[in-house]
Design a protein around this motif. Structure first.
Motif, mmCIF file in Angstrom:
data_model
loop_
_atom_site.group_PDB
_atom_site.id
_atom_site.type_symbol
_atom_site.label_atom_id
_atom_site.label_comp_id
_atom_site.label_asym_id
_atom_site.label_seq_id
_atom_site.Cartn_x
_atom_site.Cartn_y
_atom_site.Cartn_z
ATOM 1 N N LYS A 71 0.837 -1.116 0.174
ATOM 2 C CA LYS A 71 -0.113 -0.248 0.011
ATOM 3 C C LYS A 71 0.931 1.228 0.029
ATOM 4 C CE LYS A 71 -3.984 -2.126 2.557
ATOM 5 N NZ LYS A 71 -4.708 -1.893 3.797
ATOM 6 N N GLY A 72 0.778 1.869 -0.995
ATOM 7 C CA GLY A 72 1.306 3.314 -0.933
ATOM 8 C C GLY A 72 2.733 3.384 -2.013
ATOM 9 N N ASP A 73 3.340 4.351 -2.158
ATOM 10 C CA ASP A 73 4.770 4.649 -2.850
ATOM 11 C C ASP A 73 5.823 4.867 -1.989
ATOM 12 O OD1 ASP A 73 2.445 4.557 -4.832
ATOM 13 O OD2 ASP A 73 2.474 6.663 -4.692
ATOM 14 N N LEU A 74 6.912 4.020 -2.633
ATOM 15 C CA LEU A 74 8.200 4.142 -1.947
ATOM 16 C C LEU A 74 9.293 5.007 -2.928
ATOM 17 C CD1 LEU A 74 10.079 3.200 0.628
ATOM 18 C CD2 LEU A 74 10.697 1.284 -1.108
ATOM 19 N N GLU A 75 9.756 6.129 -2.403
ATOM 20 C CA GLU A 75 10.941 6.766 -3.400
ATOM 21 C C GLU A 75 11.942 6.213 -3.022
ATOM 22 O OE1 GLU A 75 11.881 11.400 -4.163
ATOM 23 O OE2 GLU A 75 10.912 10.882 -2.325
ATOM 24 N N HIS A 76 12.818 5.764 -4.001
ATOM 25 C CA HIS A 76 14.266 5.071 -3.800
ATOM 26 C C HIS A 76 15.215 5.827 -4.656
ATOM 27 C CE1 HIS A 76 17.396 1.867 -4.660
ATOM 28 N NE2 HIS A 76 17.308 2.499 -5.547
ATOM 29 N N LYS A 77 16.339 6.202 -3.840
ATOM 30 C CA LYS A 77 17.782 6.831 -4.438
ATOM 31 C C LYS A 77 18.827 5.915 -4.383
ATOM 32 C CE LYS A 77 15.883 11.533 -4.545
ATOM 33 N NZ LYS A 77 15.743 13.124 -4.143
ATOM 34 N N ASP A 78 19.721 5.887 -5.204
ATOM 35 C CA ASP A 78 20.659 5.237 -4.941
ATOM 36 C C ASP A 78 22.308 5.746 -5.591
ATOM 37 O OD1 ASP A 78 21.266 4.064 -7.551
ATOM 38 O OD2 ASP A 78 19.699 2.577 -7.231
ATOM 39 N N SER A 79 23.192 5.196 -5.110
ATOM 40 C CA SER A 79 24.518 5.463 -5.498
ATOM 41 C C SER A 79 24.968 5.116 -7.112
ATOM 42 C CB SER A 79 25.759 4.992 -4.781
ATOM 43 O OG SER A 79 25.543 3.789 -4.587
ATOM 44 N N MET A 80 24.137 4.492 -7.468
ATOM 45 C CA MET A 80 24.076 4.151 -9.088
ATOM 46 C C MET A 80 23.363 5.279 -10.004
ATOM 47 S SD MET A 80 23.618 0.210 -9.229
ATOM 48 C CE MET A 80 21.987 0.041 -8.318
ATOM 49 N N GLY A 81 22.931 6.164 -9.368
ATOM 50 C CA GLY A 81 21.913 7.153 -10.077
ATOM 51 C C GLY A 81 20.657 7.083 -10.303
ATOM 52 N N TYR A 82 20.110 5.704 -9.783
ATOM 53 C CA TYR A 82 18.704 5.705 -9.874
ATOM 54 C C TYR A 82 17.956 6.667 -8.860
ATOM 55 C CZ TYR A 82 19.702 1.630 -13.022
ATOM 56 O OH TYR A 82 20.125 0.988 -13.870
ATOM 57 N N SER A 83 16.961 6.976 -9.472
ATOM 58 C CA SER A 83 16.060 7.824 -8.471
ATOM 59 C C SER A 83 14.452 7.842 -8.986
ATOM 60 C CB SER A 83 16.167 9.327 -8.478
ATOM 61 O OG SER A 83 15.393 10.265 -7.827
ATOM 62 N N GLU A 84 13.856 6.505 -8.333
ATOM 63 C CA GLU A 84 12.449 5.900 -8.660
ATOM 64 C C GLU A 84 11.519 6.009 -7.561
ATOM 65 O OE1 GLU A 84 12.661 4.988 -11.886
ATOM 66 O OE2 GLU A 84 14.603 4.807 -12.459
ATOM 67 N N TYR A 105 12.225 6.211 1.109
ATOM 68 C CA TYR A 105 11.270 7.009 1.888
ATOM 69 C C TYR A 105 9.755 6.941 1.260
ATOM 70 C CZ TYR A 105 15.014 10.067 4.118
ATOM 71 O OH TYR A 105 15.944 10.139 4.845
ATOM 72 N N ASN A 106 8.915 7.254 2.053
ATOM 73 C CA ASN A 106 7.577 7.200 1.911
ATOM 74 C C ASN A 106 7.349 8.307 0.880
ATOM 75 O OD1 ASN A 106 4.667 7.329 1.654
ATOM 76 N ND2 ASN A 106 4.305 6.991 3.807
ATOM 77 N N LYS A 107 6.971 8.119 -0.303
ATOM 78 C CA LYS A 107 6.692 9.233 -1.024
ATOM 79 C C LYS A 107 5.409 10.058 -0.822
ATOM 80 C CE LYS A 107 6.922 11.437 -5.145
ATOM 81 N NZ LYS A 107 8.228 12.256 -5.524
ATOM 82 N N ASN A 108 4.482 9.565 -0.159
ATOM 83 C CA ASN A 108 3.329 10.283 0.228
ATOM 84 C C ASN A 108 3.378 10.862 1.498
ATOM 85 O OD1 ASN A 108 2.177 6.970 -0.601
ATOM 86 N ND2 ASN A 108 1.645 8.675 -2.099
ATOM 87 N N ARG A 109 2.943 12.196 1.660
ATOM 88 C CA ARG A 109 2.899 13.093 2.603
ATOM 89 C C ARG A 109 1.648 13.039 3.441
ATOM 90 N NH1 ARG A 109 8.474 14.228 2.881
ATOM 91 N NH2 ARG A 109 9.276 14.506 0.796
ATOM 92 N N ASP A 110 0.580 12.352 3.224
ATOM 93 C CA ASP A 110 -0.405 12.416 3.689
ATOM 94 C C ASP A 110 -1.138 10.912 4.096
ATOM 95 O OD1 ASP A 110 -0.856 11.340 1.374
ATOM 96 O OD2 ASP A 110 -2.618 12.429 0.879
ATOM 97 N N LYS A 111 -0.058 9.898 4.047
ATOM 98 C CA LYS A 111 -0.576 8.532 4.453
ATOM 99 C C LYS A 111 0.596 7.532 4.583
ATOM 100 C CE LYS A 111 -1.782 7.234 -0.306
ATOM 101 N NZ LYS A 111 -2.834 7.015 -1.256
ATOM 102 N N PRO A 112 0.508 6.626 5.508
ATOM 103 C CA PRO A 112 1.395 5.681 5.714
ATOM 104 C C PRO A 112 1.632 4.889 4.449
ATOM 105 C CG PRO A 112 -0.372 4.971 6.984
ATOM 106 C CD PRO A 112 -0.621 6.369 6.322
#
Length: 237
Positions: A71-84, A105-112
């Motif tokens: 449930k919800g969206d996860l923001e990912h960034k890494d040292s390979m240059g991916y930001s998804e 990080y939880n991409k959503n600012r209003d829900k878990p």
């Protein structure tokens, strides 16, 4: 056939306020020497992350890391240059190999967000790190187990550096299902995401798990509105 049963309420729990984590196996401050792993499956974490919160940049190496947002969206960034952004209905693989750093990080600012994260020991050390992300919505096959991960880059789903397979099933027909293991040296860890299933006259309910090995097939009877996760891994590696 050999089995090990892990009831949902026996998992290790760590509630940090912004993170409520349930650990099927020893992890961080939760330690149980009888629950270190199931074969090559080292980690199965069931995490609730508060709105806008998450894990800062941290390192990994020589581990296959698989993430499934439920449930919800996860923001990912890494040292390979991916930001998804990994959304519900996606699967992400991070082969840490010789070493990477990433943040989540939880991409959503209003829900878990609720997600499953698994770590599997690889069968190759110090490989070049790699990232893969895929929508598994189009792989879904109602009332059947459908493959979402394998060791093969040309198979359905994503792939990892290990002789492992993952299948999901969403059921509403209340009929028996048979899963045939891909390798006789493997076991399968059955994790009930939602609903229930019966295996060998034992009923598993939400977030219960049963590890099974020394068998070629597994017969399950999922209940209505059930979602079952099968994780097949080598028992020795």
């Amino acid at each position: 056939m050999k089995t090990v049963y892990h009831a949902a309420n026996t998992r290790g729990n760590q509630n940090h306020g912004w993170l409520n984590a349930n650990h099927s196996f020893s992890f961080a401050n939760y330690y149980d020497p009888s629950r270190m792993n199931f074969g090559a499956l080292r980690v199965l974490n069931d995490d609730d992350i508060a709105a806008g919160m998450g894990f800062g940049t941290h390192p990994h190496n020589n581990m296959e890391i698989i993430t499934l947002p439920l449930k919800g969206d996860l923001e990912h960034k890494d040292s390979m240059g991916y930001s998804e952004v990994i959304k519900e209905g996606d699967i992400q693989v991070l082969s840490a190999g010789s070493g990477i750093e990433h943040s989540e990080y939880n991409k959503n600012r209003d829900k878990p967000i609720n997600l499953l994260q698994l770590w599997i020991f690889p069968n190759k050390q110090n490989v070049t790190p790699r990232y893969e992300q895929l929508s598994i919505r189009e792989l879904k096959n109602d009332n059947e187990f459908y493959q979402i991960l394998s060791p093969n880059s040309d198979d359905a789903g994503v792939w990892i550096h290990q002789n492992a397979w993952m299948h999901l099933g969403e059921f509403n027909d209340n009929k028996e299902k048979t899963y045939t293991l891909k390798d006789s040296n493997n076991g399968v860890y059955v994790f009930v995401i939602e609903g229930e299933t019966v295996i060998n006259d034992k009923t598993l309910t939400k977030r219960d798990a049963l590890g099974v090995w020394d068998t070629q097939t597994l017969t399950l009877k999922p209940g209505m509105n059930s979602k079952i996760f099968l994780i097949e891994v080598p028992m020795t590696f």
